[in-house]
Design an enzyme around this catalytic site. Structure first.
Site, PDB file in Angstrom:
ATOM      1  N   ASP A  12      19.054   4.786 -62.838  1.00  0.00           N
ATOM      2  CA  ASP A  12      19.329   3.360 -63.080  1.00  0.00           C
ATOM      3  C   ASP A  12      20.777   3.148 -63.513  1.00  0.00           C
ATOM      4  O   ASP A  12      21.376   4.023 -64.129  1.00  0.00           O
ATOM      5  CB  ASP A  12      18.353   2.845 -64.155  1.00  0.00           C
ATOM      6  CG  ASP A  12      18.231   1.329 -64.127  1.00  0.00           C
ATOM      7  OD1 ASP A  12      18.763   0.688 -63.196  1.00  0.00           O
ATOM      8  OD2 ASP A  12      17.597   0.785 -65.055  1.00  0.00           O
ATOM      9  N   ASN A  60      11.682  -3.612 -55.928  1.00  0.00           N
ATOM     10  CA  ASN A  60      13.089  -3.773 -55.526  1.00  0.00           C
ATOM     11  C   ASN A  60      13.280  -4.624 -54.267  1.00  0.00           C
ATOM     12  O   ASN A  60      14.382  -5.088 -53.979  1.00  0.00           O
ATOM     13  CB  ASN A  60      13.781  -2.409 -55.352  1.00  0.00           C
ATOM     14  CG  ASN A  60      14.069  -1.703 -56.656  1.00  0.00           C
ATOM     15  OD1 ASN A  60      14.033  -0.479 -56.736  1.00  0.00           O
ATOM     16  ND2 ASN A  60      14.384  -2.446 -57.714  1.00  0.00           N
ATOM     17  N   GLU A 195       7.635  14.286 -71.411  1.00  0.00           N
ATOM     18  CA  GLU A 195       8.656  14.033 -72.421  1.00  0.00           C
ATOM     19  C   GLU A 195       9.667  13.085 -71.784  1.00  0.00           C
ATOM     20  O   GLU A 195      10.026  13.247 -70.614  1.00  0.00           O
ATOM     21  CB  GLU A 195       9.358  15.339 -72.826  1.00  0.00           C
ATOM     22  CG  GLU A 195       8.431  16.371 -73.430  1.00  0.00           C
ATOM     23  CD  GLU A 195       7.832  15.922 -74.759  1.00  0.00           C
ATOM     24  OE1 GLU A 195       8.483  15.133 -75.478  1.00  0.00           O
ATOM     25  OE2 GLU A 195       6.705  16.353 -75.066  1.00  0.00           O
TER      26      GLU A 195
HETATM   27  C1  IPE Z   1      13.907   1.183 -61.410  1.00  0.00           C
HETATM   28  O1  IPE Z   1      15.091   0.533 -61.680  1.00  0.00           O
HETATM   29  C2  IPE Z   1      13.827   1.502 -59.931  1.00  0.00           C
HETATM   30  C3  IPE Z   1      14.756   2.519 -59.466  1.00  0.00           C
HETATM   31  C4  IPE Z   1      15.596   3.197 -60.178  1.00  0.00           C
HETATM   32  C5  IPE Z   1      14.693   2.781 -58.057  1.00  0.00           C
HETATM   33  P1  IPE Z   1      15.177  -1.063 -61.745  1.00  0.00           P
HETATM   34  O2  IPE Z   1      16.585  -1.377 -62.103  1.00  0.00           O
HETATM   35  O3  IPE Z   1      14.652  -1.663 -60.505  1.00  0.00           O
HETATM   36  O4  IPE Z   1      14.194  -1.393 -62.946  1.00  0.00           O
HETATM   37  P2  IPE Z   1      13.997  -2.761 -63.759  1.00  0.00           P
HETATM   38  O5  IPE Z   1      13.618  -3.793 -62.773  1.00  0.00           O
HETATM   39  O6  IPE Z   1      15.294  -3.065 -64.416  1.00  0.00           O
HETATM   40  O7  IPE Z   1      12.935  -2.451 -64.739  1.00  0.00           O
HETATM   41  C1  IPE Z   2      19.350   1.685 -59.783  1.00  0.00           C
HETATM   42  O1  IPE Z   2      20.469   0.947 -60.125  1.00  0.00           O
HETATM   43  C2  IPE Z   2      19.193   1.823 -58.306  1.00  0.00           C
HETATM   44  C3  IPE Z   2      18.068   1.070 -57.737  1.00  0.00           C
HETATM   45  C4  IPE Z   2      17.231   0.341 -58.391  1.00  0.00           C
HETATM   46  C5  IPE Z   2      17.889   1.165 -56.318  1.00  0.00           C
HETATM   47  P1  IPE Z   2      20.399  -0.619 -60.318  1.00  0.00           P
HETATM   48  O2  IPE Z   2      20.760  -1.271 -59.035  1.00  0.00           O
HETATM   49  O3  IPE Z   2      19.106  -1.035 -60.882  1.00  0.00           O
HETATM   50  O4  IPE Z   2      21.556  -0.850 -61.375  1.00  0.00           O
HETATM   51  P2  IPE Z   2      21.568  -1.927 -62.549  1.00  0.00           P
HETATM   52  O5  IPE Z   2      20.344  -1.730 -63.360  1.00  0.00           O
HETATM   53  O6  IPE Z   2      21.592  -3.271 -61.887  1.00  0.00           O
HETATM   54  O7  IPE Z   2      22.812  -1.633 -63.298  1.00  0.00           O
HETATM   55 MG    MG Z   3      18.415  -1.330 -62.754  1.00  0.00          MG
END
Ligand code: IPE
Ligand code: IPE
Ligand code: MG
Length: 233
Positions: A12, A60, A195
């Site tokens: 993330d 997503n 964990e």
């Molecule tokens: C979780 O990240 C999904 C992936 C890393 C693919 P998100 O960025 O989508 O999670 P939320 O929506 O902030 O919880």
């Molecule tokens: C995680 O990074 C990748 C996917 C969810 C595909 P994010 O795109 O969620 O990055 P933030 O959370 O917006 O910074």
């Molecule tokens: Mg994210």
């Protein structure tokens, strides 16, 4: 260093990484993909046997359409570019998730990657793509009912056998980057006794050093699984 058998990562923070640099979000996803290549390599070197990465959740799809299509493209590019060397390194690719709504060409590439690497045994790389823990459970229940299992056959083991991770050990360590403390529908069943390691590092910045920190943290945990310390040998 204690090496967990199964490490799972919620990658993330790509979007924030890009925003901090005044770049479009997709540039963050690109940087994240580059980083992933290095981390996979390091996990192979460390002899981690199962690595699960969260690449795209069932939620997503709700992102802006150009981000969604950019992410799909990136996965395709990654498969094109990395499949050969992953295969050469003995990595077995498995897909956690389903392909409904995913474009045909990408589905084809995922299928090819899974088939090509199916005989490899150095490390299993589970790609959680179009994956949701709840969706996985719904599908498991559907499978169980359509196979006609009896009430007495419903056990923790049989349910596990109907999940995408069938036959694999549960994750020992789940890492989430970017300072978020939530599960976001990831390995809801399998993570019951994992964990958890959280770091503020954004995914593109999560380097080998950060990985070692997570492993050191893991090595200090006492996993009691409901027992008390005195019972742990
Ligand atoms: C979780 O990240 C999904 C992936 C890393 C693919 P998100 O960025 O989508 O999670 P939320 O929506 O902030 O919880
Ligand atoms: C995680 O990074 C990748 C996917 C969810 C595909 P994010 O795109 O969620 O990055 P933030 O959370 O917006 O910074
Ligand atoms: Mg994210």
């Amino acid at each position: 260093m204690v090496i967990p058998g199964h490490v799972a990562i919620i990658m993330d923070g790509n979007g924030r990484w890009a925003e901090q640099r005044g770049l479009p979000r997709l540039a963050g996803h690109r940087a994240g993909t580059e980083n992933l290549r290095k981390i996979i390599e390091e996990c192979v070197n460390l002899n981690i046997k199962h690595l699960t990465i969260y690449a795209f959740s069932t939620e997503n799809w709700q992102r802006p359409p150009d981000e969604v299509s950019g992410l799909m493209k990136l996965l395709e590019t990654m498969l094109d570019r990395e499949l050969k060397s992953l295969h050469k390194n003995g990595v077995r690719i498995r897909h956690l998730g389903h392909c409904v709504g995913v474009n045909k060409r990408l589905v084809q590439k995922i299928t090819e990657a899974v088939e090509l690497t199916s005989g490899n045994s150095k490390m299993v790389l589970n790609v959680a793509f179009n994956y949701g823990g709840r969706d996985e459970m719904v599908r498991a229940v559907q499978g169980i009912i359509s196979d006609g299992l009896g009430v007495e056959e419903i056990t923790e083991e049989s349910i596990s056998d109907y999940l995408y991770t069938a036959g694999q050990p549960d994750p020992d360590l789940i890492i989430r980057t970017s300072g978020e403390y939530r599960i976001s529908n990831f390995l809801v069943w399998q993570g019951a006794y994992s964990e958890w390691y959280f770091t503020d590092a954004l995914w593109p910045d999560f380097n080998e050093q950060e990985l070692y920190r997570a492993l050191v943290f893991f090595g200090k945990r006492e996993r009691r699984f409901g027992q008390i310390s005195a019972q742990i040998v």
